[in-house]
Scaffold this motif. Structure first.
Motif, PDB file in Angstrom:
ATOM      1  N   SER A 172     -30.711 -32.439  65.127  1.00  0.00           N
ATOM      2  CA  SER A 172     -30.725 -31.190  64.070  1.00  0.00           C
ATOM      3  C   SER A 172     -31.449 -30.114  64.813  1.00  0.00           C
ATOM      4  CB  SER A 172     -31.971 -31.348  63.153  1.00  0.00           C
ATOM      5  OG  SER A 172     -33.233 -31.334  63.522  1.00  0.00           O
ATOM      6  N   ASP A 173     -30.591 -28.533  64.511  1.00  0.00           N
ATOM      7  CA  ASP A 173     -30.803 -27.966  65.588  1.00  0.00           C
ATOM      8  C   ASP A 173     -32.694 -27.272  65.476  1.00  0.00           C
ATOM      9  OD1 ASP A 173     -32.088 -27.007  63.083  1.00  0.00           O
ATOM     10  OD2 ASP A 173     -30.669 -24.914  62.671  1.00  0.00           O
ATOM     11  N   THR A 174     -33.039 -28.073  64.718  1.00  0.00           N
ATOM     12  CA  THR A 174     -34.762 -28.206  65.100  1.00  0.00           C
ATOM     13  C   THR A 174     -35.382 -29.217  66.403  1.00  0.00           C
ATOM     14  OG1 THR A 174     -35.794 -28.842  63.258  1.00  0.00           O
ATOM     15  CG2 THR A 174     -35.148 -26.206  63.412  1.00  0.00           C
ATOM     16  N   ASP A 175     -34.770 -30.180  66.379  1.00  0.00           N
ATOM     17  CA  ASP A 175     -35.087 -31.463  67.357  1.00  0.00           C
ATOM     18  C   ASP A 175     -35.771 -31.170  68.422  1.00  0.00           C
ATOM     19  OD1 ASP A 175     -35.025 -33.714  68.862  1.00  0.00           O
ATOM     20  OD2 ASP A 175     -34.551 -34.649  66.834  1.00  0.00           O
ATOM     21  N   PRO A 176     -36.661 -31.462  68.580  1.00  0.00           N
ATOM     22  CA  PRO A 176     -37.812 -31.363  70.298  1.00  0.00           C
ATOM     23  C   PRO A 176     -36.052 -31.975  71.771  1.00  0.00           C
ATOM     24  CG  PRO A 176     -39.228 -32.046  68.876  1.00  0.00           C
ATOM     25  CD  PRO A 176     -37.901 -32.589  68.676  1.00  0.00           C
ATOM     26  N   THR A 177     -35.550 -32.766  70.835  1.00  0.00           N
ATOM     27  CA  THR A 177     -34.186 -33.126  71.745  1.00  0.00           C
ATOM     28  C   THR A 177     -33.261 -32.504  72.080  1.00  0.00           C
ATOM     29  OG1 THR A 177     -35.163 -35.404  71.577  1.00  0.00           O
ATOM     30  CG2 THR A 177     -32.830 -35.230  73.084  1.00  0.00           C
ATOM     31  N   TYR A 178     -33.016 -31.878  70.693  1.00  0.00           N
ATOM     32  CA  TYR A 178     -31.563 -30.713  70.487  1.00  0.00           C
ATOM     33  C   TYR A 178     -31.816 -30.004  72.147  1.00  0.00           C
ATOM     34  CZ  TYR A 178     -28.083 -27.783  69.410  1.00  0.00           C
ATOM     35  OH  TYR A 178     -27.294 -27.137  68.848  1.00  0.00           O
ATOM     36  N   THR A 179     -33.177 -29.308  71.740  1.00  0.00           N
ATOM     37  CA  THR A 179     -33.267 -27.765  71.502  1.00  0.00           C
ATOM     38  C   THR A 179     -33.355 -28.074  73.613  1.00  0.00           C
ATOM     39  OG1 THR A 179     -35.002 -27.520  70.742  1.00  0.00           O
ATOM     40  CG2 THR A 179     -35.221 -26.735  71.818  1.00  0.00           C
ATOM     41  N   PHE A 180     -34.050 -29.901  73.822  1.00  0.00           N
ATOM     42  CA  PHE A 180     -34.598 -29.644  75.554  1.00  0.00           C
ATOM     43  C   PHE A 180     -32.874 -29.665  76.000  1.00  0.00           C
ATOM     44  CE2 PHE A 180     -34.506 -32.413  78.709  1.00  0.00           C
ATOM     45  CZ  PHE A 180     -35.306 -31.517  80.326  1.00  0.00           C
ATOM     46  N   LEU A 181     -31.569 -30.493  75.741  1.00  0.00           N
ATOM     47  CA  LEU A 181     -30.305 -30.025  75.860  1.00  0.00           C
ATOM     48  C   LEU A 181     -29.751 -28.760  75.877  1.00  0.00           C
ATOM     49  CD1 LEU A 181     -29.382 -34.056  74.310  1.00  0.00           C
ATOM     50  CD2 LEU A 181     -29.916 -33.667  76.928  1.00  0.00           C
ATOM     51  N   TYR A 182     -29.575 -28.139  74.462  1.00  0.00           N
ATOM     52  CA  TYR A 182     -28.620 -27.275  75.097  1.00  0.00           C
ATOM     53  C   TYR A 182     -29.152 -26.403  74.854  1.00  0.00           C
ATOM     54  CZ  TYR A 182     -26.036 -24.574  71.896  1.00  0.00           C
ATOM     55  OH  TYR A 182     -24.781 -23.381  71.304  1.00  0.00           O
ATOM     56  N   THR A 183     -30.510 -25.981  75.197  1.00  0.00           N
ATOM     57  CA  THR A 183     -31.452 -25.138  75.890  1.00  0.00           C
ATOM     58  C   THR A 183     -31.784 -24.891  76.566  1.00  0.00           C
ATOM     59  OG1 THR A 183     -31.683 -24.190  73.559  1.00  0.00           O
ATOM     60  CG2 THR A 183     -32.744 -23.176  74.994  1.00  0.00           C
ATOM     61  N   THR A 184     -32.924 -25.767  77.407  1.00  0.00           N
ATOM     62  CA  THR A 184     -33.574 -26.230  78.186  1.00  0.00           C
ATOM     63  C   THR A 184     -32.526 -26.371  79.419  1.00  0.00           C
ATOM     64  OG1 THR A 184     -35.938 -26.690  76.852  1.00  0.00           O
ATOM     65  CG2 THR A 184     -35.806 -27.174  79.537  1.00  0.00           C
ATOM     66  N   LEU A 185     -32.364 -27.727  79.663  1.00  0.00           N
ATOM     67  CA  LEU A 185     -31.594 -27.816  80.491  1.00  0.00           C
ATOM     68  C   LEU A 185     -29.997 -26.503  80.874  1.00  0.00           C
ATOM     69  CD1 LEU A 185     -31.471 -31.829  79.842  1.00  0.00           C
ATOM     70  CD2 LEU A 185     -33.029 -30.911  81.751  1.00  0.00           C
ATOM     71  N   TYR A 186     -29.548 -26.471  80.081  1.00  0.00           N
ATOM     72  CA  TYR A 186     -28.057 -24.636  79.981  1.00  0.00           C
ATOM     73  C   TYR A 186     -29.286 -24.320  80.816  1.00  0.00           C
ATOM     74  CZ  TYR A 186     -24.493 -22.692  79.244  1.00  0.00           C
ATOM     75  OH  TYR A 186     -23.625 -21.866  79.348  1.00  0.00           O
ATOM     76  N   GLU A 187     -30.175 -23.920  80.096  1.00  0.00           N
ATOM     77  CA  GLU A 187     -31.040 -22.477  81.136  1.00  0.00           C
ATOM     78  C   GLU A 187     -31.522 -22.522  82.678  1.00  0.00           C
ATOM     79  OE1 GLU A 187     -32.443 -20.177  76.980  1.00  0.00           O
ATOM     80  OE2 GLU A 187     -34.200 -21.870  78.410  1.00  0.00           O
ATOM     81  N   ALA A 188     -32.052 -23.713  82.886  1.00  0.00           N
ATOM     82  CA  ALA A 188     -31.929 -24.484  83.764  1.00  0.00           C
ATOM     83  C   ALA A 188     -30.807 -24.250  84.977  1.00  0.00           C
ATOM     84  CB  ALA A 188     -32.663 -25.772  84.230  1.00  0.00           C
ATOM     85  N   THR A 189     -29.957 -24.414  84.344  1.00  0.00           N
ATOM     86  CA  THR A 189     -28.914 -24.413  85.116  1.00  0.00           C
ATOM     87  C   THR A 189     -27.783 -22.478  85.427  1.00  0.00           C
ATOM     88  OG1 THR A 189     -27.569 -26.306  84.323  1.00  0.00           O
ATOM     89  CG2 THR A 189     -26.227 -24.952  85.663  1.00  0.00           C
ATOM     90  N   PHE A 190     -28.300 -22.658  84.098  1.00  0.00           N
ATOM     91  CA  PHE A 190     -27.297 -20.759  84.262  1.00  0.00           C
ATOM     92  C   PHE A 190     -27.694 -19.549  84.835  1.00  0.00           C
ATOM     93  CE2 PHE A 190     -24.315 -23.892  82.747  1.00  0.00           C
ATOM     94  CZ  PHE A 190     -22.672 -23.211  83.157  1.00  0.00           C
ATOM     95  N   THR A 191     -29.300 -19.613  84.230  1.00  0.00           N
ATOM     96  CA  THR A 191     -30.588 -18.741  84.676  1.00  0.00           C
ATOM     97  C   THR A 191     -30.106 -18.276  86.048  1.00  0.00           C
ATOM     98  OG1 THR A 191     -30.766 -19.633  82.393  1.00  0.00           O
ATOM     99  CG2 THR A 191     -32.722 -17.550  83.780  1.00  0.00           C
ATOM    100  N   PHE A 192     -30.631 -19.622  86.897  1.00  0.00           N
ATOM    101  CA  PHE A 192     -30.578 -19.325  88.308  1.00  0.00           C
ATOM    102  C   PHE A 192     -29.563 -19.017  88.628  1.00  0.00           C
ATOM    103  CE2 PHE A 192     -34.548 -21.551  85.846  1.00  0.00           C
ATOM    104  CZ  PHE A 192     -35.221 -20.019  86.184  1.00  0.00           C
ATOM    105  N   ILE A 193     -28.544 -19.288  88.428  1.00  0.00           N
ATOM    106  CA  ILE A 193     -27.467 -18.873  89.136  1.00  0.00           C
ATOM    107  C   ILE A 193     -27.550 -18.298  90.592  1.00  0.00           C
ATOM    108  CG2 ILE A 193     -24.925 -17.933  89.197  1.00  0.00           C
ATOM    109  CD1 ILE A 193     -25.237 -20.647  87.959  1.00  0.00           C
TER     110      ILE A 193
END
Length: 482
Positions: free
Chosen positions: A147-168
């Motif tokens: 679900s969109d509130t699942d911590p695993t979903y948030t970790f993959l969809y947001t956290t790891l994605y942000e770790a990639t593209f925020t610090f370009i």
């Protein structure tokens, strides 16, 4: 039979004129990249025949020896036997001929610098894109395991994605410095300075804020996820560091060369170059919206420009001003009649370019990468891997993006397609951003993007690769010559 990396390095070193002719040795994903003091000493045809070498060519002033996935091991052997430090220049021979700078070569020099810096980030961008792709597949919009509130979903969809593209800026600072021969860690520091939390927090205050650089008051700006500010700043870093390396006594160099380099470079970046990058983006945005205000042919012209060149704006970090203005339009009126409509066609054109490349390529490694780019783009909504892995490497493929994106965008404009959701889906569910406009609005939006996809794929398949590039890929597939 196993590849003998040491023998490859030995043969290549001999055929480029020996260690005394090598200034810089580095690598990308599949190529050993050598900067030579005298290019005439390199026997390109004989290098191509070395067992384990898949191809060889000069790109600008750099000799690129195509080896494959084992290139890091070959580089390690090459560096060990030659004494050339990886990514570091040795003393330059004053007798070696130097390539004369000509103004007509400037576009190629710029593209070589930009693509040489960007392509180093392909593994990072692929990983970041796949994090979001996996989340999208498992998430509520597809198979619904998460679900969109699942911590695993948030970790993959947001956290790891942000770790990639925020610090370009940090990642790109490293890559650009490595490309030019500056200290990569100083490139990282320069990128980190541009996006330091104290700067970002001031920049994101209501109405913006002011920071002081050596007592000079300047407007703070948020350079996270930007490209152009760091790309403009690293060449200055290179020349400043080169100067201090030359004049600094050896006993002081370890400490004071990096310190003095950053003391000089950082204010230039903050006061001149980074704002210049933002200003270039703002000028483009104002020009586009000014033309759009004319209506009729004016807005179709803008849509053609956005459809054709939008992804280049993204690569250069000049897209945010346009997006912000479009979001203001959506907030004020509830819809956007041209910006996101055009950029979605541009996005579909990149999908098409990746798919066309996948169909055209024969080398299994290259074909597998291209398929990964297609999946990452369509399922995850991440086009950067395709941009840097295909379009920035094989520049003729850009014509597919230009033509497909422009035609699809103009078609959408003629059909009156309207976009409704700021920050909506950017993967294959992008059609949901048009549903508020009714059935036909959604249908025409899909048709416009399909036109961009098909035309881009066709152009890339038919004319996206030069004969030399195709031959090079065929050599990569064929057994190495003995």
């Amino acid at each position: 039979m196993a590849v003998d990396n040491k023998q490859i390095a030995t043969d290549v070193l001999e055929l480029v004129g020996g260690a005394e002719n090598v200034s810089v040795a580095t690598n990308c994903m599949t190529r050993l990249r050598l900067t030579l003091k005298d290019n005439n000493k390199a026997d390109v045809e004989k290098i191509k025949k070395v067992k384990g070498v898949l191809g060889c060519q000069f790109a600008g002033s750099q000799l690129q020896v195509i080896i494959g996935q084992n290139v890091p091991k070959v580089l390690a052997e090459f560096v060990a036997m030659s004494g050339v430090k990886q990514g570091a220049a040795v003393d330059e021979s004053l007798d070696a001929p130097k390539e004369k700078f000509e103004l007509k070569n400037l576009p190629n020099i710029i593209l070589d610098y930009l693509s040489g810096s960007m392509t180093q980030l392909i593994p990072l961008l692929m990983a970041g894109g796949l994090f979001r792709t996996i989340a999208a597949v498992l998430g509520p919009t597809m198979i619904g395991v998460l679900s969109d509130t699942d911590p695993t979903y948030t970790f993959l969809y947001t956290t790891l994605y942000e770790a990639t593209f925020t610090f370009i800026p940090i990642y790109l600072g490293y890559a650009a410095a490595k490309k030019l021969g500056a200290s990569p860690v100083l490139g990282m520091l320069l990128g980190g300075a541009l996006m330091a939390p104290s700067v970002v927090s001031v920049a994101t205050q209501d109405g913006g804020g002011i920071i002081s650089v050596y007592g000079i008051q300047i407007a703070a700006a948020n350079y996270q996820q930007s490209v152009l500010p760091i790309i403009l700043s690293v060449p200055v870093l290179y020349f400043v560091e080169k100067f201090f390396k030359k004049v600094m006594p050896d006993v002081l160099s370890t400490v004071f060369t990096p310190f003095c380099t950053m003391i000089v470079t950082i204010p230039i970046a903050f006061i001149v170059l980074a704002p210049l990058g933002n200003e270039i983006g703002s000028l483009i945005a104002n020009a586009l919206f000014g033309l759009a205000d004319m209506g009729g042919v004016g807005i179709l012209l803008v849509m053609a420009v956005l459809g054709a060149f939008w992804q280049l704006f993204v690569v250069c970090g000049m897209h945010m001003p346009v997006i912000l203005l479009a979001q203001v339009q959506i907030i004020a009126a509830g819809y956007d009649p041209f910006v996101f409509v055009s950029t979605n066609c541009a996005m579909a054109a990149v999908w098409g370019c990746a798919f066309g490349a996948f169909l055209k390529m024969k080398n299994p490694d290259e074909k597998g990468l291209a398929l990964g780019y297609v999946i990452s783009a369509i399922a995850g909504g991440v086009t950067e891997p395709a941009l840097f892995g295909i379009l920035m490497r094989f520049r003729r493929t850009m014509f597919g993006m230009f033509i497909g994106g422009a035609i699809g965008a103009v078609f959408s404009g003629l059909m009156g397609v309207t976009y409704y959701l700021a920050g909506g889906a950017s993967n294959f569910l992008v059609f949901t951003n048009y549903l508020q406009g009714g059935q036909m609005n959604t249908v025409w939006a899909i048709v416009g993007m399909a036109i961009s996809f098909v035309i881009a794929a066709a152009v890339v398949f038919v004319a996206g690769f030069s004969k030399e590039e195709l031959a090079e890929m065929d050599e990569e597939e064929a057994p190495a010559l003995a």
